[in-house]
Structure formats: C-alpha cells, structure tokens
Enzyme design. Structure first.
Site, PDB file in Angstrom:
ATOM      1  N   GLN A  75      36.563  39.808  50.410  1.00  6.09           N
ATOM      2  CA  GLN A  75      37.669  40.660  49.952  1.00  6.09           C
ATOM      3  C   GLN A  75      38.926  39.786  49.793  1.00  6.09           C
ATOM      4  O   GLN A  75      39.922  40.241  49.264  1.00  6.09           O
ATOM      5  CB  GLN A  75      37.959  41.764  50.962  1.00  6.09           C
ATOM      6  CG  GLN A  75      36.795  42.696  51.232  1.00  6.09           C
ATOM      7  CD  GLN A  75      37.109  43.624  52.370  1.00  6.09           C
ATOM      8  OE1 GLN A  75      37.657  44.718  52.194  1.00  6.09           O
ATOM      9  NE2 GLN A  75      36.768  43.206  53.588  1.00  6.09           N
ATOM     10  N   HIS A 119      37.769  41.142  45.197  1.00  5.67           N
ATOM     11  CA  HIS A 119      39.155  41.547  44.952  1.00  5.67           C
ATOM     12  C   HIS A 119      39.904  40.519  44.120  1.00  5.67           C
ATOM     13  O   HIS A 119      41.131  40.516  44.081  1.00  5.67           O
ATOM     14  CB  HIS A 119      39.890  41.765  46.286  1.00  5.67           C
ATOM     15  CG  HIS A 119      39.430  43.006  47.010  1.00  5.67           C
ATOM     16  ND1 HIS A 119      39.758  43.256  48.316  1.00  5.67           N
ATOM     17  CD2 HIS A 119      38.639  44.038  46.621  1.00  5.67           C
ATOM     18  CE1 HIS A 119      39.212  44.402  48.688  1.00  5.67           C
ATOM     19  NE2 HIS A 119      38.515  44.901  47.681  1.00  5.67           N
ATOM     20  N   CYS A 161      44.314  41.209  26.494  1.00  5.12           N
ATOM     21  CA  CYS A 161      43.002  40.919  25.883  1.00  5.12           C
ATOM     22  C   CYS A 161      41.910  40.629  26.902  1.00  5.12           C
ATOM     23  O   CYS A 161      40.758  40.381  26.541  1.00  5.12           O
ATOM     24  CB  CYS A 161      43.155  39.720  24.937  1.00  5.12           C
ATOM     25  SG  CYS A 161      43.343  38.141  25.819  1.00  5.12           S
ATOM     26  N   LEU A 166      37.737  40.210  65.555  1.00  2.00           N
ATOM     27  CA  LEU A 166      38.583  39.974  66.736  1.00  2.00           C
ATOM     28  C   LEU A 166      38.609  41.198  67.639  1.00  2.00           C
ATOM     29  O   LEU A 166      38.582  41.112  68.862  1.00  2.00           O
ATOM     30  CB  LEU A 166      40.014  39.619  66.286  1.00  2.00           C
ATOM     31  CG  LEU A 166      40.975  39.220  67.412  1.00  2.00           C
ATOM     32  CD1 LEU A 166      40.496  37.925  68.076  1.00  2.00           C
ATOM     33  CD2 LEU A 166      42.389  39.027  66.886  1.00  2.00           C
TER      34      LEU A 166
END
Ligand code: APR
Length: 231
Positions: free
Chosen positions: A88, A106, A117, A199
């Site tokens: 991501q 992403h 374009c 974490l």
C-alpha cells in the site's frame, strides 16, 4: 513449494523514518486527508497537493530500506515457492531493499500521471501545478498515487494471487483502508493460512490465524529465517 502473498503498509517503512498515517503522530494528524489525498482536494488546491507530495517524495528518496525490507527480498530470492509482495506504500523501499516485481496498489511517489491522457513518466523531485505531460503536452501532471475514492491498481492480479497462494501475510498495516483490509477475509474464505506481523494489534487481528507483535525490523527477519529453515 509454498506460495506466499505479502501485503505491506506504512509500518514496514516506519523504522526507515517514513511516517505512518494513523499512529499517534501520524500524517493524518498533521494534514486533512480530504485536502491532500482526494481528487476533490487536488481540484480545490493543486498547489497544496503537489507541495504535499513533493515533500513526501524528497523524504522517501532520502530514506533507506530497513531490515524488514531486505528480509522480504531475501525471502523472494531463496524461498522455493513464489513470494508476491503487494504494498500500500508509495515509497520504493521494497525495491531499494532488493525486492522485485512489487505490486504498488496505491501507486508510487516516483511516478507521475497525466490526468488528461493517462500517460505515465518518472516524477521529477518537484512537480508543479502546471506540470506538462510529456505525452500530450497538456499541463495535467499529477502524482501517480491512488487517492481515496479512486480505484487501487492491479486489483485483478492481486485477487488472482490471493486465490492461488498457500499463505497470506500482512505486515505493518492498520487494516483500516479497503480493499487492502479485506484481503485477509478473502484468504480465510478460501481456507488459506493467514499471519499478521505488526507493532500492535490491527483492526483485523482477530481474523488472522496467527498475529505476532513487535517492530518490523525484528519480527520480519525472524519470520523469514523461520520460513527459510534458518531459525
Ligand atoms: N513495525 C511494525 N508495524 C508498525 C511499526 C513498526 N515499526 N510502526 C507502526 N506500525 C504499524 C501500526 O501499528 C499500524 O497498525 O503500522 C500500521 C500503520 O497503519 P497506518 O498508519 O494506518 O498505515 P497503513 O495501514 O499503511 O494505511 C493504509 O491508508 O492513508 C492511506 O493510502 C494510505 O496506504 C495508506 C493506507
């Protein structure tokens, strides 16, 4: 010959000095995502959005890959089965750490896109509001990152990998943003083993068969050593 699909989020780059989004001093506590990470925000104030990504681009270029990035590259190089990394993150620290064929769902800070374009090119350090497209020449250059409300990239490919993997691993993501947050369910309904390395518990922790907590630079290399039979 186990195939492994890995999803990574901002947490894997945290120890490289890149900010995360939703931790206590995360990016979204400093700027409104509606202003800098939506097409409406870009239309409203393109200068502010270009400046925001220019700052992040320079920061990302200065950052170094950490032990978690290099451990995943090692896994790709030595594991008998395919290792697919879907990130991501818009930094290129996986590539800098030696990983290959990373799927940037992403987009990437070092990419530029023409909203006229559709042409793509390597983003300069600083993009201006009237960044000319090398393809059509129009001043429609924007960062090639996926904003909220836009379709993430290469989703068909990602779902294809999720349907053919033996293990799904999620690393350093809060599980707050879709469609990435739904990948664990996608794996579960197909009876695929799921592991979370983070974490702290994410929103989706309960859905993982196993969840290991700790800093990525410690728990990712330890897990890779286990998979490669070195532990
Ligand atoms: N090691 C491992 N995990 C960590 C570390 C670390 N050193 N530091 C933080 N984390 C974890 C946090 O506990 C949290 O669960 O990383 C996660 C970061 O969550 P977010 O800040 O929400 O980032 P992410 O999940 O990648 O966000 C997803 O949201 O804003 C959008 O497009 C943006 O790609 C981003 C998406």
């Amino acid at each position: 010959m186990d195939k492994i699909v890995i999803l990574t989020g901002a947490g894997i780059s945290a120890e490289s000095g890149m900010g995360t989004f939703r931790d206590k001093d995360g990016l979204w506590t400093k700027v409104q995502l509606e202003d800098v990470a939506t097409p409406e925000g870009f239309a409203r104030n393109p200068q502010m959005v270009q400046d925001f990504y220019n700052l992040r681009r320079v920061g990302a270029r200065a950052a170094k890959p950490n032990a978690a990035h290099t451990a995943l590259a090692r896994l790709q190089a030595h594991h008998t089965g395919d290792v697919i990394i879907v990130t991501q993150n818009v930094d290129s620290l996986h590539e800098a750490g030696g990983a290959r064929d990373v799927i940037h769902m992403h987009g990437r800070l070092d990419g530029a896109l023409c909203s006229g374009c559709g042409h793509r090119w390597a983003a300069p350090d600083e993009m201006t509001v009237d960044e000319a497209c090398p393809g059509c020449g129009e001043p429609f250059g924007r960062p090639d990152v996926v904003w909220f409300g836009e379709m993430p990239y290469r989703m068909d490919e990602i779902y294809e990998h999720l349907g053919t993997t033996d293990l799904f691993v999620s690393i350093g993501t809060s599980g707050e943003v879709y469609p990435a947050a739904s990948f664990v369910q996608e794996a579960r309904v197909q009876g695929i083993r799921t592991l979370e390395l983070n974490l702290e518990p994410s929103s989706g922790s309960a859905m993982f068969d196993e969840s290991r907590l700790g800093p990525a630079t410690e728990i990712v290399p330890a897990w890779v050593a286990e998979v490669l039979g070195e532990a």
